[in-house]
Design a protein around this motif. Sequence first.
Motif: not given
Length: 275
Positions: A72-84
């Motif tokens: 999935s994708t998630k907006i974090t403190d580093f921007g848009l990230c891909t999460v497993f």
Amino acid sequence: MVEGTELGDFLQTYTFDYHSIKTMDTSSPFFPLLSNHTMTDIFTTYGHQLEQTVEFAIFGKTRALDRDTYFSTKITDFGLCTVFNDAESGNPPLLIKRPGALSGLQLRLNVEAAEYFWSPSFRPSSGFQIVIYEYGSQPLIEDQGFGIAPGTHSHIGVEVIEALNQEPPYGLCHDKQLKYFDRYGYAECYLECMGNFSVNACGCSGCGVFNVSDAQECTLWETFTCTSGSFADFVENETCDCPVACRVLTYQPSISTTKYPTTTWAEYYQSISLN
């Protein structure tokens, strides 16, 4: 989602630097555009998309993984990230049954270097920022992540360390009650602290922490004229009340790399791309 190319044209032509940000006012021709969009709009529309980033994934050496189910994708403190294996996806977690490369996750990732755009305030390098964190917790990509260079076959072993700290009078740990998270951890506490600082300074919540605040996410205008400047003040002067958690699970990566791909695989990739 942002419709049309107006915002995309702005991103391609405008140079982001602190001097130009400080001189912005409501007479700027960009004011109407930036007042109606957020950083989430930029990341979800122009960020690296899951289907392009993860070319294929294998778990346990033999099981090919469906991107939409396990990533999935998630907006974090580093921007848009891909999460497993994201606990927030609603899917059951994949579990490793024994140590070793044969039981782990294998990925082929596309860095999409041609999609980067230049700014003096952004990173000068290309590659991937990786963080391994406990299932159900929150990541701090900027502080806790490590880099993986493109053009390499990276082997990452992980040592899991569990620390059980003592509460007073024997120790100093304290699982503080948080407003926006059910569990206590340093990352969760820090995100709440950062979100509260943004709301107090700018009246809105910065991107990556807007889900830990009752305030709306800052518009791009508020981001450029307020939160960008106030974040430096947060880093330099703010002291977050985030005590040591009574249980801390950390993941220590051990990384080795080899060149990728080999000459024969490079020739194969070239042949299939031409067909």
